[in-house]
Write a protein that holds these residues in place. Structure first.
Motif, PDB file in Angstrom:
ATOM      1  N   ILE A 121       0.862  -1.173   0.000  1.00  0.00           N
ATOM      2  CA  ILE A 121       0.000   0.000   0.000  1.00  0.00           C
ATOM      3  C   ILE A 121       0.904   1.230   0.000  1.00  0.00           C
ATOM      4  CG2 ILE A 121      -1.851   1.240   1.176  1.00  0.00           C
ATOM      5  CD1 ILE A 121      -2.541  -1.366   2.621  1.00  0.00           C
ATOM      6  N   PRO A 122       0.847   2.064  -1.045  1.00  0.00           N
ATOM      7  CA  PRO A 122       1.747   3.219  -1.134  1.00  0.00           C
ATOM      8  C   PRO A 122       1.689   4.104   0.106  1.00  0.00           C
ATOM      9  CG  PRO A 122       0.648   2.877  -3.232  1.00  0.00           C
ATOM     10  CD  PRO A 122       0.004   1.932  -2.255  1.00  0.00           C
ATOM     11  N   GLY A 123       2.869   4.422   0.626  1.00  0.00           N
ATOM     12  CA  GLY A 123       2.977   5.307   1.771  1.00  0.00           C
ATOM     13  C   GLY A 123       2.713   4.641   3.100  1.00  0.00           C
ATOM     14  N   MET A 124       2.327   3.375   3.087  1.00  0.00           N
ATOM     15  CA  MET A 124       2.045   2.664   4.335  1.00  0.00           C
ATOM     16  C   MET A 124       2.904   1.410   4.477  1.00  0.00           C
ATOM     17  SD  MET A 124      -2.067   2.988   4.868  1.00  0.00           S
ATOM     18  CE  MET A 124      -2.973   4.244   4.027  1.00  0.00           C
ATOM     19  N   THR A 125       2.663   0.440   3.604  1.00  0.00           N
ATOM     20  CA  THR A 125       3.384  -0.828   3.734  1.00  0.00           C
ATOM     21  C   THR A 125       4.512  -0.976   2.723  1.00  0.00           C
ATOM     22  OG1 THR A 125       1.841  -2.024   2.287  1.00  0.00           O
ATOM     23  CG2 THR A 125       1.324  -1.959   4.641  1.00  0.00           C
ATOM     24  N   ASP A 126       4.710   0.024   1.864  1.00  0.00           N
ATOM     25  CA  ASP A 126       5.808  -0.048   0.899  1.00  0.00           C
ATOM     26  C   ASP A 126       6.986   0.832   1.305  1.00  0.00           C
ATOM     27  OD1 ASP A 126       4.814   2.490   0.381  1.00  0.00           O
ATOM     28  OD2 ASP A 126       4.994   2.300  -1.807  1.00  0.00           O
ATOM     29  N   VAL A 127       6.967   1.343   2.530  1.00  0.00           N
ATOM     30  CA  VAL A 127       8.026   2.243   2.995  1.00  0.00           C
ATOM     31  C   VAL A 127       9.257   1.420   3.381  1.00  0.00           C
ATOM     32  CG1 VAL A 127       6.367   3.970   3.762  1.00  0.00           C
ATOM     33  CG2 VAL A 127       7.148   2.214   5.370  1.00  0.00           C
ATOM     34  N   PRO A 128      10.452   2.036   3.379  1.00  0.00           N
ATOM     35  CA  PRO A 128      11.686   1.292   3.629  1.00  0.00           C
ATOM     36  C   PRO A 128      11.686   0.468   4.921  1.00  0.00           C
ATOM     37  CG  PRO A 128      12.219   3.447   2.757  1.00  0.00           C
ATOM     38  CD  PRO A 128      10.734   3.442   2.973  1.00  0.00           C
ATOM     39  N   ALA A 129      11.162   1.038   6.007  1.00  0.00           N
ATOM     40  CA  ALA A 129      11.177   0.301   7.278  1.00  0.00           C
ATOM     41  C   ALA A 129      10.382  -0.996   7.174  1.00  0.00           C
ATOM     42  CB  ALA A 129      10.610   1.179   8.392  1.00  0.00           C
ATOM     43  N   GLU A 130       9.243  -0.953   6.483  1.00  0.00           N
ATOM     44  CA  GLU A 130       8.428  -2.163   6.327  1.00  0.00           C
ATOM     45  C   GLU A 130       9.116  -3.187   5.428  1.00  0.00           C
ATOM     46  OE1 GLU A 130       4.961  -3.279   7.184  1.00  0.00           O
ATOM     47  OE2 GLU A 130       5.619  -2.076   8.887  1.00  0.00           O
ATOM     48  N   ILE A 131       9.698  -2.733   4.342  1.00  0.00           N
ATOM     49  CA  ILE A 131      10.354  -3.657   3.408  1.00  0.00           C
ATOM     50  C   ILE A 131      11.579  -4.290   4.061  1.00  0.00           C
ATOM     51  CG2 ILE A 131      11.411  -3.904   1.145  1.00  0.00           C
ATOM     52  CD1 ILE A 131       8.322  -3.307   1.262  1.00  0.00           C
TER      53      ILE A 131
END
Length: 288
Positions: A215-225
């Motif tokens: 989800i752009p801006g939520m689950t695709d951010v560097p910390a999540e990846i």
């Protein structure tokens, strides 16, 4: 012995995206999550027979009989207007199926099948049915060569997983977010049990695939990846990881205003994960 029945939202006789090979899929009604981004929100709740959907049906397939909404499939043209007006994210077209009826359907389609997948909603909210169905299939001389898979959000506790593991060949498990607060915002639940399920199922040799929605801006951010990469590496670099791309099909509420995941960004993340050591990362074939 009285075998349990299931509340079913839909049955697909053939699917090639719900597990390995070609599969018959049961979409069970009811979910213990309330995902803001759900693409099938009508599978969340059980009908409370309020009747709001009856006047919305243009073909007269819905009626109130004895204080209950009754669906006549012979008059239904599947326009789904009833789903759009339901105030609780339910489906008045849900129907009961017996294990015998499912076995008959599987047998009829067996020449074209590699197996059966039970999905949802959240399939494990009807765990007794799944366990009984898979158990009968594994004892059947004519059906035991078919694989039995579960598509799950992972919110089942370990002791409950243990009851079904002898009968299932694999679980496809969704991780919505690694940040607990974000997971709670997206689903209404924390993620500790989900992550524990993934670890447990992998240790038992039953985790067929992890699925992660970008989800752009939520689950695709560097910390999540980064946390996704570390989590899968800790399990196995060769674990099947499927990246799904958030789109607007079927969603309601605030998620309708979220940006859709774009192919270039999804492929960029997939490449990052492969460079990090993951060998089985799958991306969507279609973006709609």
């Amino acid at each position: 012995m009285n075998l349990p029945e299931a509340k079913v939202s839909k049955i697909l006789n053939f699917s090639c995206v719900d597990g390995p090979g070609n599969r018959l899929v049961l979409f069970l009604q009811g979910c213990n999550f309330a995902c803001l981004n759900c693409h099938n929100p009508h599978t969340m709740a059980l009908c409370n027979h309020c009747g709001d959907c009856v006047p919305a049906c243009p073909t007269g397939a819905l009626s109130m009989i004895g204080g209950r909404v009754v669906h006549d499939p012979t008059r239904c043209d599947e326009c789904d207007q009833c789903l759009e007006v339901c105030p609780i994210n339910s489906n008045p077209k849900v129907f009961q199926v017996t294990i015998g009826e499912v076995l008959e359907l599987v047998q009829r389609n067996k020449p074209f099948l590699n197996g059966i997948t039970v999905s949802g909603g959240e399939a494990t909210t009807q765990l007794k049915f799944i366990t009984a169905l898979f158990g009968v299939m594994k004892q059947s001389v004519s059906l035991r060569d078919l694989t039995c898979f579960i598509d799950s959000n992972g919110y089942l506790p370990e002791f409950a997983w243990r009851s079904v593991l002898p009968y299932t060949d694999g679980v496809m498990l969704d991780i919505k977010s690694f940040d607990c607060d974000l997971h709670c915002k997206l689903t209404g639940r924390t993620n500790e049990r989900v992550l524990a399920s993934a670890r447990f199922l992998h240790a038992e040799g039953k985790l067929h695939e992890l699925r992660y929605l970008l989800i752009p801006g939520m689950t695709d951010v560097p910390a999540e990846i980064d946390r996704l990469l570390d989590f899968v590496l800790d399990l196995s670099p060769g674990l099947n990881l499927r990246l799904n791309a958030f789109q607007h099909h079927g969603v309601r509420g605030e998620a309708q205003d979220w940006p859709a995941a774009e192919k270039d960004r999804v492929e960029e993340i997939a490449s990052q994960l492969r460079r990090g050591g993951l060998s089985n990362v799958t991306t969507p074939a279609v973006y709609i």
